[in-house]
Motif scaffolding. Sequence first.
Motif, PDB file in Angstrom:
ATOM      1  N   VAL A 207       0.855  -1.182   0.000  1.00 15.71           N
ATOM      2  CA  VAL A 207       0.000   0.000   0.000  1.00 15.71           C
ATOM      3  C   VAL A 207       0.896   1.239   0.000  1.00 15.71           C
ATOM      4  O   VAL A 207       2.036   1.192   0.468  1.00 15.71           O
ATOM      5  N   ALA A 208       0.390   2.346  -0.538  1.00 17.74           N
ATOM      6  CA  ALA A 208       1.162   3.583  -0.621  1.00 17.74           C
ATOM      7  C   ALA A 208       0.308   4.759  -0.209  1.00 17.74           C
ATOM      8  O   ALA A 208      -0.918   4.734  -0.362  1.00 17.74           O
ATOM      9  N   GLU A 209       0.964   5.812   0.306  1.00 20.13           N
ATOM     10  CA  GLU A 209       0.227   7.018   0.663  1.00 20.13           C
ATOM     11  C   GLU A 209      -0.401   7.617  -0.600  1.00 20.13           C
ATOM     12  O   GLU A 209       0.165   7.570  -1.690  1.00 20.13           O
ATOM     13  N   GLN A 210      -1.590   8.157  -0.429  1.00 22.24           N
ATOM     14  CA  GLN A 210      -2.319   8.802  -1.518  1.00 22.24           C
ATOM     15  C   GLN A 210      -2.635   7.836  -2.668  1.00 22.24           C
ATOM     16  O   GLN A 210      -2.905   8.267  -3.786  1.00 22.24           O
TER      17      GLN A 210
ATOM     18  N   ASP B  16       0.356 -14.233  -7.145  1.00 28.62           N
ATOM     19  CA  ASP B  16       1.044 -15.524  -7.061  1.00 28.62           C
ATOM     20  C   ASP B  16       1.242 -15.949  -5.613  1.00 28.62           C
ATOM     21  O   ASP B  16       0.986 -17.102  -5.244  1.00 28.62           O
ATOM     22  N   VAL B  17       1.687 -15.008  -4.773  1.00 30.79           N
ATOM     23  CA  VAL B  17       1.911 -15.316  -3.359  1.00 30.79           C
ATOM     24  C   VAL B  17       0.594 -15.621  -2.666  1.00 30.79           C
ATOM     25  O   VAL B  17       0.481 -16.583  -1.892  1.00 30.79           O
ATOM     26  N   VAL B  18      -0.428 -14.820  -2.932  1.00 32.13           N
ATOM     27  CA  VAL B  18      -1.738 -15.021  -2.311  1.00 32.13           C
ATOM     28  C   VAL B  18      -2.315 -16.380  -2.682  1.00 32.13           C
ATOM     29  O   VAL B  18      -2.838 -17.116  -1.831  1.00 32.13           O
ATOM     30  N   ARG B  19      -2.194 -16.734  -3.943  1.00 29.23           N
ATOM     31  CA  ARG B  19      -2.718 -18.030  -4.398  1.00 29.23           C
ATOM     32  C   ARG B  19      -1.923 -19.200  -3.816  1.00 29.23           C
ATOM     33  O   ARG B  19      -2.494 -20.160  -3.288  1.00 29.23           O
ATOM     34  N   ASP B  20      -0.606 -19.107  -3.861  1.00 25.04           N
ATOM     35  CA  ASP B  20       0.233 -20.226  -3.406  1.00 25.04           C
ATOM     36  C   ASP B  20       0.092 -20.485  -1.909  1.00 25.04           C
ATOM     37  O   ASP B  20       0.156 -21.642  -1.474  1.00 25.04           O
ATOM     38  N   LEU B  21      -0.111 -19.423  -1.132  1.00 29.20           N
ATOM     39  CA  LEU B  21      -0.212 -19.580   0.325  1.00 29.20           C
ATOM     40  C   LEU B  21      -1.656 -19.609   0.815  1.00 29.20           C
ATOM     41  O   LEU B  21      -1.891 -19.769   2.020  1.00 29.20           O
ATOM     42  N   GLY B  22      -2.618 -19.441  -0.080  1.00 35.85           N
ATOM     43  CA  GLY B  22      -4.019 -19.466   0.316  1.00 35.85           C
ATOM     44  C   GLY B  22      -4.381 -18.354   1.281  1.00 35.85           C
ATOM     45  O   GLY B  22      -5.140 -18.557   2.240  1.00 35.85           O
ATOM     46  N   ILE B  23      -3.870 -17.156   1.039  1.00 36.17           N
ATOM     47  CA  ILE B  23      -4.093 -16.023   1.943  1.00 36.17           C
ATOM     48  C   ILE B  23      -5.500 -15.470   1.737  1.00 36.17           C
ATOM     49  O   ILE B  23      -5.930 -15.223   0.607  1.00 36.17           O
ATOM     50  N   SER B  24      -6.205 -15.243   2.823  1.00 37.17           N
ATOM     51  CA  SER B  24      -7.600 -14.797   2.752  1.00 37.17           C
ATOM     52  C   SER B  24      -7.688 -13.300   2.503  1.00 37.17           C
ATOM     53  O   SER B  24      -6.777 -12.529   2.835  1.00 37.17           O
ATOM     54  N   ARG B  25      -8.816 -12.895   1.944  1.00 34.44           N
ATOM     55  CA  ARG B  25      -9.075 -11.481   1.717  1.00 34.44           C
ATOM     56  C   ARG B  25      -9.142 -10.722   3.040  1.00 34.44           C
ATOM     57  O   ARG B  25      -8.648  -9.585   3.145  1.00 34.44           O
ATOM     58  N   SER B  26      -9.722 -11.318   4.059  1.00 35.48           N
ATOM     59  CA  SER B  26      -9.829 -10.639   5.350  1.00 35.48           C
ATOM     60  C   SER B  26      -8.453 -10.358   5.943  1.00 35.48           C
ATOM     61  O   SER B  26      -8.214  -9.289   6.513  1.00 35.48           O
ATOM     62  N   TYR B  27      -7.518 -11.326   5.797  1.00 37.31           N
ATOM     63  CA  TYR B  27      -6.156 -11.087   6.292  1.00 37.31           C
ATOM     64  C   TYR B  27      -5.523  -9.913   5.544  1.00 37.31           C
ATOM     65  O   TYR B  27      -4.901  -9.028   6.155  1.00 37.31           O
ATOM     66  N   LEU B  28      -5.652  -9.903   4.218  1.00 34.54           N
ATOM     67  CA  LEU B  28      -5.060  -8.833   3.427  1.00 34.54           C
ATOM     68  C   LEU B  28      -5.610  -7.466   3.837  1.00 34.54           C
ATOM     69  O   LEU B  28      -4.853  -6.498   3.973  1.00 34.54           O
ATOM     70  N   GLU B  29      -6.913  -7.391   4.053  1.00 30.86           N
ATOM     71  CA  GLU B  29      -7.523  -6.111   4.417  1.00 30.86           C
ATOM     72  C   GLU B  29      -7.065  -5.661   5.800  1.00 30.86           C
ATOM     73  O   GLU B  29      -6.781  -4.472   6.015  1.00 30.86           O
ATOM     74  N   GLN B  30      -6.980  -6.600   6.752  1.00 32.97           N
ATOM     75  CA  GLN B  30      -6.543  -6.244   8.096  1.00 32.97           C
ATOM     76  C   GLN B  30      -5.083  -5.788   8.100  1.00 32.97           C
ATOM     77  O   GLN B  30      -4.722  -4.803   8.750  1.00 32.97           O
ATOM     78  N   GLU B  31      -4.246  -6.518   7.373  1.00 39.64           N
ATOM     79  CA  GLU B  31      -2.832  -6.159   7.337  1.00 39.64           C
ATOM     80  C   GLU B  31      -2.614  -4.858   6.572  1.00 39.64           C
ATOM     81  O   GLU B  31      -1.762  -4.041   6.930  1.00 39.64           O
TER      82      GLU B  31
END
Length: 226
Positions: free
Chosen positions: A69-72, A81-96
């Motif tokens: 993420v970036a300012e403005q 690729d990373v999200v798919r390979d590790l099965g990262i959830s949308r909720s985790y991405l939004e929280q982080e």
Amino acid sequence: MFRNRTEAGRALARRLGHLREAAPVVLALPRGGVPVGFEVATALPAPLDLLLVRKVGAPGFPELAAGAVAEQHPTMLINEDVVRDLGISRSYLEQEAARQRAEIERRRGLYRHGRAPLPLEGRTVILVDDGVATGATVRVALQALAQSGAARRIVLAVPVAPPSVAEALRGFCDEAVFLATPEPFGAVGSFFADFTQVEDAEVIALLQRGEGGPPSSGAAAFRPGR
């Protein structure tokens, strides 16, 4: 390959001499990119400022970028690729992402003390970091610059990056300078004899010296190592 970030910055500056007449602005990605960017800004010479971008680390692997993420910049860049390979959830991405945006706000206040970013309208902007691994952080920084539409020309300058990532990043800027694109790559820090973490005090001090930040007692007391 490099003794430290100072040496890498000076080597980059030698490759960027052709931009001296363009009166560029140097934007460094904190914290590691600031000592590199300071050397580039000093050599050209050019004003130094920051572009605040934060990596969204993968769960259990904070150095692996699942996004950035970036300012403005209203949206999060996702490393699919990373999200798919590790099965990262949308909720985790939004929280982080929310946590990293809060860190951007903290750093904005700490580093700039209310000062507005340097104007980029019609300028050649040199974006500097100390190295690239996945490219997610630099990519979102380049996209933020392009979306603003202010800069006349965007140049990426990085000491080291994997060949495939370097090639991909060339498509997001007008010019890209990489000192080395080794294969196999590994970690950015493996190409520096000294890759000590850059502290906030050093960032503030270098911004002050690069005319990109206000005077502060903390900055004045800090003397960056050479």
